[in-house]
Design a protein around this motif. Structure first.
Motif, PDB file in Angstrom:
ATOM      1  N   ILE A  41       0.841  -1.201   0.000  1.00 34.93           N
ATOM      2  CA  ILE A  41       0.000   0.000   0.000  1.00 34.93           C
ATOM      3  C   ILE A  41       0.878   1.253   0.000  1.00 34.93           C
ATOM      4  O   ILE A  41       0.617   2.215  -0.743  1.00 34.93           O
ATOM      5  CB  ILE A  41      -0.959  -0.013   1.210  1.00 34.93           C
ATOM      6  CG1 ILE A  41      -2.037  -1.088   0.999  1.00 34.93           C
ATOM      7  CG2 ILE A  41      -1.588   1.365   1.433  1.00 34.93           C
ATOM      8  CD1 ILE A  41      -2.862  -1.373   2.240  1.00 34.93           C
ATOM      9  N   CYS A  42       1.933   1.268   0.816  1.00 33.48           N
ATOM     10  CA  CYS A  42       2.829   2.426   0.854  1.00 33.48           C
ATOM     11  C   CYS A  42       3.508   2.640  -0.487  1.00 33.48           C
ATOM     12  O   CYS A  42       3.621   3.780  -0.973  1.00 33.48           O
ATOM     13  CB  CYS A  42       3.879   2.241   1.948  1.00 33.48           C
ATOM     14  SG  CYS A  42       3.232   2.335   3.620  1.00 33.48           S
ATOM     15  N   ASN A  99       6.577  13.774  -5.378  1.00 29.22           N
ATOM     16  CA  ASN A  99       6.250  14.222  -4.025  1.00 29.22           C
ATOM     17  C   ASN A  99       6.209  13.068  -3.033  1.00 29.22           C
ATOM     18  O   ASN A  99       6.266  13.295  -1.819  1.00 29.22           O
ATOM     19  CB  ASN A  99       4.907  14.956  -4.025  1.00 29.22           C
ATOM     20  CG  ASN A  99       5.026  16.363  -4.577  1.00 29.22           C
ATOM     21  OD1 ASN A  99       6.016  17.046  -4.331  1.00 29.22           O
ATOM     22  ND2 ASN A  99       4.033  16.791  -5.348  1.00 29.22           N
ATOM     23  N   GLY A 100       6.108  11.857  -3.527  1.00 32.59           N
ATOM     24  CA  GLY A 100       6.055  10.703  -2.648  1.00 32.59           C
ATOM     25  C   GLY A 100       7.319  10.475  -1.852  1.00 32.59           C
ATOM     26  O   GLY A 100       7.287   9.786  -0.829  1.00 32.59           O
ATOM     27  N   ILE A 101       8.444  11.055  -2.293  1.00 34.25           N
ATOM     28  CA  ILE A 101       9.690  10.869  -1.536  1.00 34.25           C
ATOM     29  C   ILE A 101       9.958  12.018  -0.587  1.00 34.25           C
ATOM     30  O   ILE A 101      10.957  12.018   0.126  1.00 34.25           O
ATOM     31  CB  ILE A 101      10.896  10.666  -2.472  1.00 34.25           C
ATOM     32  CG1 ILE A 101      11.238  11.971  -3.202  1.00 34.25           C
ATOM     33  CG2 ILE A 101      10.650   9.532  -3.446  1.00 34.25           C
ATOM     34  CD1 ILE A 101      12.574  11.937  -3.927  1.00 34.25           C
ATOM     35  N   SER A 102       9.075  13.009  -0.565  1.00 35.52           N
ATOM     36  CA  SER A 102       9.265  14.175   0.290  1.00 35.52           C
ATOM     37  C   SER A 102       8.694  13.937   1.672  1.00 35.52           C
ATOM     38  O   SER A 102       7.620  13.346   1.833  1.00 35.52           O
ATOM     39  CB  SER A 102       8.569  15.393  -0.342  1.00 35.52           C
ATOM     40  OG  SER A 102       8.546  16.483   0.569  1.00 35.52           O
ATOM     41  N   VAL A 146       4.444   9.294   3.267  1.00 32.74           N
ATOM     42  CA  VAL A 146       4.516   8.005   2.579  1.00 32.74           C
ATOM     43  C   VAL A 146       5.890   7.361   2.672  1.00 32.74           C
ATOM     44  O   VAL A 146       6.025   6.194   3.077  1.00 32.74           O
ATOM     45  CB  VAL A 146       4.082   8.164   1.112  1.00 32.74           C
ATOM     46  CG1 VAL A 146       4.272   6.860   0.350  1.00 32.74           C
ATOM     47  CG2 VAL A 146       2.619   8.594   1.041  1.00 32.74           C
ATOM     48  N   MET A 147       6.945   8.077   2.289  1.00 32.49           N
ATOM     49  CA  MET A 147       8.265   7.460   2.297  1.00 32.49           C
ATOM     50  C   MET A 147       8.729   7.142   3.716  1.00 32.49           C
ATOM     51  O   MET A 147       9.416   6.143   3.961  1.00 32.49           O
ATOM     52  CB  MET A 147       9.275   8.364   1.592  1.00 32.49           C
ATOM     53  CG  MET A 147      10.650   7.724   1.422  1.00 32.49           C
ATOM     54  SD  MET A 147      10.602   6.147   0.526  1.00 32.49           S
ATOM     55  CE  MET A 147      10.308   6.739  -1.145  1.00 32.49           C
TER      56      MET A 147
END
Length: 396
Positions: free
Chosen positions: A342-343, A353-356, A361-362
């Motif tokens: 899911i993550c 933006n998912g790594i910010s 999330v990350m």
């Protein structure tokens, strides 16, 4: 004709209506812990994670004690005596904030306090449990060693008798709370088999250096325990535990909390993905309006709420005294694995933006890499279930 009953509206936050399985006290516990986590953890946890520290851990522990979250499912000695389901709901809400906060609570309550509560003498219980339940005293649990993780039976830490005392020597690794703990429950080989010892951390010869350079569980205190001829009185041993059954039963209790907690991390990432999909525009409309994004969200929702339903079922079994260790392995194997997926899927929806750290999330994804391993690796839980299904032992 009898009129059809009016159906309740569909709730995107609770698509299976799981909340209807909870009573008023369950909901009150959940909402209280959620409010605390939102107020006390979420505003700062990204900075804690980036810096690799958990400042004010003692104050956090005392606040968690005031909530009744430490040793929550234990009875007496200042503990809340909550149900297994209520404890699980608390773990979910804490891990929705950060896995490190849930780990603090799990190690304190489900490992250190549980070991003393189940296997300790009355004097040990009276000495430690009330102060641990209030958060005045932080505890840790020393089982894993540098060279012996999944095979604790081969541990090298040893305690021998010297007159009326015990002398304890060895090393433990990857110990949550170790550097801030006032008491450690340490498992060691003895002439009688594996025994547990209640070790005040101010004893000469005891050290707990913090482990640095972690890229997971960064908002958590992780340490090594070093025991160099630590002298303990005869009554430091846990009288009710001889052999591996003692520490393994503690691990099973902690794994149960992970079954719930992993779904908290998954929920935080899912909610971030839904919010982002509703507002992020590409090709002239929100990305949530594209079929591929909706397919991802639908699959994430299915696995998230299946996992919560599984956790709830295991909690009811625990409350009824019918939960087997194999069933806990079933829950941890499934829920952590699905939470990680899911993550990862949420990260794809958020794109770059998912790594910010502006988004959770990350942070949750890297934390879950540790959750996947501790309290039993994927492979160990697969083998537990494999043995239960076939009757054949593949461990050795």
């Amino acid at each position: 004709m009898t009129a059809s009953p009016k159906l309740p509206p569909f709730d995107p936050a609770d698509p299976l209506g799981i909340d209807e399985l909870l009573d008023a006290e369950d909901l009150a516990v959940r909402d209280t812990v959620r409010r605390w986590a939102v107020r006390r953890v979420l505003p700062d946890v990204a900075d804690w994670y980036e810096k690799g520290e958990l400042p004010g851990i003692r104050e956090l522990a005392r606040e968690l004690g005031e909530l009744g979250a430490l040793g929550m499912s234990l009875s007496g000695y200042g503990c809340a005596g909550a149900s297994a389901v209520q404890y699980g709901l608390a773990c979910l809400e804490l891990e929705a904030a950060d896995s490190g906060i849930r780990s603090l609570v799990s190690v304190q309550g489900s490992l250190a306090m549980y070991a003393i509560h189940r296997f300790g003498s009355e004097e040990q219980k009276q000495t430690w449990l009330p102060r641990m339940a209030s958060g005045e005293v932080i505890g840790c649990f020393g089982l894993t060693e540098p060279d012996h993780g999944s095979d604790p039976a081969s541990m090298r830490t040893y305690a021998g008798r010297d007159g009326g005392d015990w002398v304890l020597s060895g090393r433990k690794m990857w110990i949550t709370n170790g550097s801030v703990a006032s008491v450690a429950v340490v498992w060691a080989q003895t002439e009688e088999g594996i025994r547990g010892f209640v070790v005040p951390t101010d004893r000469p010869g005891f050290a707990a250096p913090e482990i640095r350079h972690k890229w997971s569980l960064r908002a958590s205190v992780t340490s090594e325990l070093i025991m160099d001829d630590v002298r303990l009185p005869a009554d430091a041993v846990l009288p009710g535990a001889v052999g591996l059954k003692g520490p393994l039963s503690c691990l099973s209790h902690a794994r149960y909390g992970i079954v719930w907690g992993a779904m908290g991390a998954a929920r935080a990432c899912f909610e971030a993905a839904v919010d982002y999909a509703r507002t992020r525009e590409q090709f002239g409309k929100p990305i949530g309006g594209f079929q591929l994004t909706q397919a991802k969200l639908a699959d994430m929702a299915v696995e998230l709420h299946k996992g919560i339903l599984l956790a709830h079922h295991l909690g009811r079994r625990m409350d009824a005294g019918r939960l087997r260790p194999e069933q806990v392995s079933f829950g941890k194997l499934n829920n952590v694995r699905e939470a990680m997926e899911i993550c990862r899927t949420a990260r794809t929806i958020l794109g770059a933006n998912g790594i910010s750290l502006e988004y959770p999330v990350m942070r949750h994804a890297t934390n879950l890499e540790s959750v996947l391993t501790y309290e039993g690796t994927v492979e160990m839980h697969q083998l537990v279930l494999g043995k239960a299904l076939t009757g054949l032992d593949a461990f050795r």
